[in-house]
Structure formats: structure tokens, C-alpha cells
Motif scaffolding. Structure first.
Motif, PDB file in Angstrom:
ATOM      1  N   LEU A 105       0.967  -1.148   0.029  1.00 16.82           N
ATOM      2  CA  LEU A 105      -0.076   0.000  -0.057  1.00 16.82           C
ATOM      3  C   LEU A 105       0.798   1.328   0.124  1.00 16.82           C
ATOM      4  N   SER A 106       0.711   2.011  -0.926  1.00 18.15           N
ATOM      5  CA  SER A 106       1.623   3.342  -1.086  1.00 18.15           C
ATOM      6  C   SER A 106       1.329   4.322   0.068  1.00 18.15           C
ATOM      7  N   PRO A 107       2.132   4.914   0.677  1.00 14.91           N
ATOM      8  CA  PRO A 107       2.016   5.742   1.967  1.00 14.91           C
ATOM      9  C   PRO A 107       1.012   6.672   1.665  1.00 14.91           C
ATOM     10  N   SER A 108       1.066   7.295   0.190  1.00 17.16           N
ATOM     11  CA  SER A 108      -0.115   8.447  -0.156  1.00 17.16           C
ATOM     12  C   SER A 108      -0.991   7.480  -0.924  1.00 17.16           C
ATOM     13  N   TRP A 109      -1.525   6.560  -0.422  1.00 12.88           N
ATOM     14  CA  TRP A 109      -2.831   6.059  -0.598  1.00 12.88           C
ATOM     15  C   TRP A 109      -4.107   6.905  -0.742  1.00 12.88           C
ATOM     16  N   GLN A 132       0.869  18.355  16.771  1.00 11.52           N
ATOM     17  CA  GLN A 132       2.230  18.569  17.042  1.00 11.52           C
ATOM     18  C   GLN A 132       3.031  17.575  16.251  1.00 11.52           C
ATOM     19  N   GLU A 133       2.680  16.227  15.972  1.00 11.26           N
ATOM     20  CA  GLU A 133       3.705  15.406  15.269  1.00 11.26           C
ATOM     21  C   GLU A 133       3.947  15.908  13.710  1.00 11.26           C
ATOM     22  N   VAL A 134       2.967  16.475  13.104  1.00 14.82           N
ATOM     23  CA  VAL A 134       2.955  16.990  11.769  1.00 14.82           C
ATOM     24  C   VAL A 134       3.763  18.181  11.617  1.00 14.82           C
ATOM     25  N   LEU A 159       9.027  11.822   6.612  1.00 15.43           N
ATOM     26  CA  LEU A 159       7.976  11.872   5.567  1.00 15.43           C
ATOM     27  C   LEU A 159       6.957  10.776   5.723  1.00 15.43           C
ATOM     28  N   LEU A 160       7.608   9.415   5.696  1.00 13.62           N
ATOM     29  CA  LEU A 160       6.704   8.414   5.906  1.00 13.62           C
ATOM     30  C   LEU A 160       5.875   8.237   7.099  1.00 13.62           C
ATOM     31  N   GLY A 161       6.625   8.756   8.293  1.00 13.41           N
ATOM     32  CA  GLY A 161       5.599   8.864   9.422  1.00 13.41           C
ATOM     33  C   GLY A 161       4.767  10.145   9.414  1.00 13.41           C
ATOM     34  N   LEU A 162       5.104  11.168   8.722  1.00 12.54           N
ATOM     35  CA  LEU A 162       4.167  12.315   8.640  1.00 12.54           C
ATOM     36  C   LEU A 162       2.891  11.887   7.966  1.00 12.54           C
ATOM     37  N   LEU A 163       3.269  11.103   6.523  1.00 13.83           N
ATOM     38  CA  LEU A 163       1.924  10.523   5.829  1.00 13.83           C
ATOM     39  C   LEU A 163       1.143   9.448   6.583  1.00 13.83           C
ATOM     40  N   SER A 164       1.791   8.905   7.320  1.00 12.91           N
ATOM     41  CA  SER A 164       1.077   7.616   8.149  1.00 12.91           C
ATOM     42  C   SER A 164      -0.058   8.614   9.179  1.00 12.91           C
ATOM     43  N   THR A 165       0.347   9.474   9.818  1.00 10.96           N
ATOM     44  CA  THR A 165      -0.104  10.387  10.715  1.00 10.96           C
ATOM     45  C   THR A 165      -1.674  10.959   9.906  1.00 10.96           C
ATOM     46  N   ARG A 168      -3.941   8.350   9.165  1.00 12.14           N
ATOM     47  CA  ARG A 168      -4.874   8.034  10.217  1.00 12.14           C
ATOM     48  C   ARG A 168      -5.962   8.974  10.439  1.00 12.14           C
ATOM     49  N   ALA A 169      -5.637  10.571  10.260  1.00 15.61           N
ATOM     50  CA  ALA A 169      -6.322  11.283  10.667  1.00 15.61           C
ATOM     51  C   ALA A 169      -7.858  11.674   9.403  1.00 15.61           C
ATOM     52  N   ILE A 170      -7.154  11.129   8.045  1.00 12.87           N
ATOM     53  CA  ILE A 170      -8.112  11.087   7.118  1.00 12.87           C
ATOM     54  C   ILE A 170      -9.141   9.780   7.565  1.00 12.87           C
TER      55      ILE A 170
END
Length: 286
Positions: A105-109, A132-134, A159-165, A168-170
Motif C-alpha cells: 500500500l502506497s504511503p500516499s494511498w 504536534q507530530e505533523v 516523511l513516511l511517519g508524517l504520511l502515516s499520521t 490516520r487523520a483521514i
């Protein structure tokens, strides 16, 4: 008057670039018209008195808000004061994670509806810990770039951690409600979005609200930054790009977007996009 601008690629693989930008400027020198891209944008708002417009929706921004715009969505900042305007961008092309296997699964799914992603962008109002994370990720990626190329892998990991956050928000549907526009402008844009081929004229809208066409035009330009005719042309080309990407012929895109003459459509499309509709369509098929 000043502008601080920095942009660089944080993709460490041989794939499409992932462009990271940090921009700070005096608000009064900003003059962005509605525009669109072939890539998605993650926009982190830091400071200023600014709203944001995306495809008929307007949002009031707060520090730490994250704006998601998808490919070919019409968007622009709405500058409302003289405070310093600071923001970060991450620009994600549809192919920026093409090095991954087909079963990954792409991090930018979230920018691809085929993988359960969004069909429209919007404003993510994050939980305090997510915000705070972002903000930490954006700030640290920006700092690491100044420390040398040895930091590239760390920046990419952030970047990967940011996209994961963000993902989750989406999934948590933490999108803010749009702000209120004057009813006549909201009505005009909504009617336009529903039928670009035959939208209401400024005169028709003015009659329905009992005001003059010149008043409608003034209010429209105040909120949208450009005149109605220019906005309509840009919106039509944005929609034409979507149709061409989905497989429509040049003729189909021309008439579905309200152009009565293909030669004129081709001329306007090339002026705004940089290539002819046929070339754009062929590039999308490759």
C-alpha cells in the motif's frame, strides 16, 4: 518586502520527486490566482491571516491546519491581512512511490480513490497530538536539509511517519467544515461546479438576488481574487484535465466543459497547461 523560499526533493528513490517547500513572505506581496496541478499537495499553515479555497469550498485557517488538495483541483490562498504568511508544502505526484511492489500500500494511498483515498481535498483539523507530530516532522525535515545529504534517509523516514499520521487523520474523518461565503457567491460557484457546460451568468445570478451584475462581479473578485470570466475559464480547463485523464477525447472534453469551438479550447488549454489537450491525453496514457 521579503520572500523566503526553499524547495527540494526528499524522495531518495529513483521515482517521481517529492518536493518539499518552505515559504514565508509579507502577505501584501502575495497575488495567487486560482490554479491547479497534476500532483497532490499537503499544505501546512503556520502563520498569517489567511483562508483557503478548494474547488468551490472556502476554509478559515488556524495554525497547524493541514490542507489537502488533489490533482487538478482548483485552489488558492485567500490573503486577508498584512501579517507574515508562512507555510510548508509537500507535493506528491501519483508515481512518487512507484518503487514499491504492487502488493504494498502506497504511503500516499489517500490521494488515489482506487485505494480508498479521497475524491476531494479539504482541510484537516488535527487532534493536538497529531498536529504536534505533523509540525515537528515538517520542521525537522526542513532543518535536516540544511545539515547535508547524509540526512536524506532520516528526512525520508520522517516523511513516511508524517504520511502515516495524515492517513490516520483521514480515516478518522477529521476534516473541517467549510466556511460561509456570501450566499450569492456560494450559489454561483455551486451552480458552476454542477454544470460547467452551461453555468449561470453573472447577470442571471444578480437578478435572482436582486442586486446589480457589477455588485456580483465586485464581490466575486473580492473573495476569489479574479474576475468571474477568468475563474470560469480556469475551472473549465481544470475539469478538462480530469476528463482527459479519465480517457475522454479532446472533442468530448471541449464540449463537456462548455467550449463551443475546439480551436479556442485547444488554445486556452495550451496557454494554461503548457501542452495541447491531445499531448496531455497521450502523456496520461503512457
Amino acid at each position: 518586502m521579503y520572500t523566503y523560499y526553499k524547495e527540494y526533493n526528499i524522495n531518495i528513490f529513483d521515482s517521481s520527486p517529492i518536493l518539499f517547500s518552505h515559504i514565508s513572505s509579507e502577505a501584501k506581496i502575495e497575488g495567487h490566482n486560482p490554479h491547479f496541478h497534476d500532483f497532490a499537495e499537503l499544505y501546512l499553515f503556520i502563520s498569517g491571516n489567511v483562508g483557503y479555497y478548494i474547488d468551490g469550498r472556502v476554509y478559515d485557517l488556524e495554525r497547524g491546519d493541514l490542507v489537502l488538495t488533489l490533482p487538478n483541483e482548483l485552489h488558492r490562498p485567500l490573503i486577508r491581512g498584512d501579517a507574515t504568511y508562512e507555510r510548508f508544502f509537500i507535493k506528491l505526484s501519483p508515481n512518487c512511490f512507484q518503487h514499491l511492489g504492487k502488493d504494498q500500500l502506497s504511503p500516499s494511498w489517500f490521494i488515489d480513490p482506487a485505494t480508498g483515498g479521497r475524491t476531494k481535498g479539504g482541510l484537516l483539523r488535527l487532534e493536538p497530538n497529531e498536529r504536534q507530530e505533523v509540525m515537528h516532522a515538517f520542521r525537522t525535515i526542513d532543518r535536516l536539509h540544511d545539515e547535508g545529504t547524509e540526512s536524506d534517509v532520516v528526512a525520508y523516514s520522517l516523511l513516511l511517519g508524517l504520511l502515516s499520521t495524515v492517513g490516520r487523520a483521514i480515516r478518522g474523518n477529521r476534516f473541517a467544515e467549510k466556511s460561509a461565503l456570501p450566499p450569492m457567491i456560494d450559489n454561483l460557484i455551486a451552480s458552476l461546479d454542477e454544470n460547467l457546460a452551461l453555468p449561470p451568468t453573472v447577470e442571471e445570478t444578480a437578478r435572482s438576488f436582486g442586486v446589480s451584475p457589477s455588485y456580483i462581479s465586485r464581490v466575486f473578485k473580492r473573495y476569489m481574487g479574479i474576475g468571474f470570466s477568468e475563474y470560469l475559464s480556469t475551472a473549465r480547463i481544470s475539469q478538462a484535465k480530469r476528463l482527459l485523464s479519465a480517457g475522454a477525447t479532446v472533442t468530448e472534453a471541449c464540449y463537456e466543459c462548455g467550449f463551443s469551438d475546439c480551436s479556442h479550447f485547444i488554445s486556452v488549454f495550451k496557454r494554461q497547461v503548457g501542452v495541447t489537450p491531445n499531448k496531455y491525453r497521450k502523456n496520461g496514457e503512457q
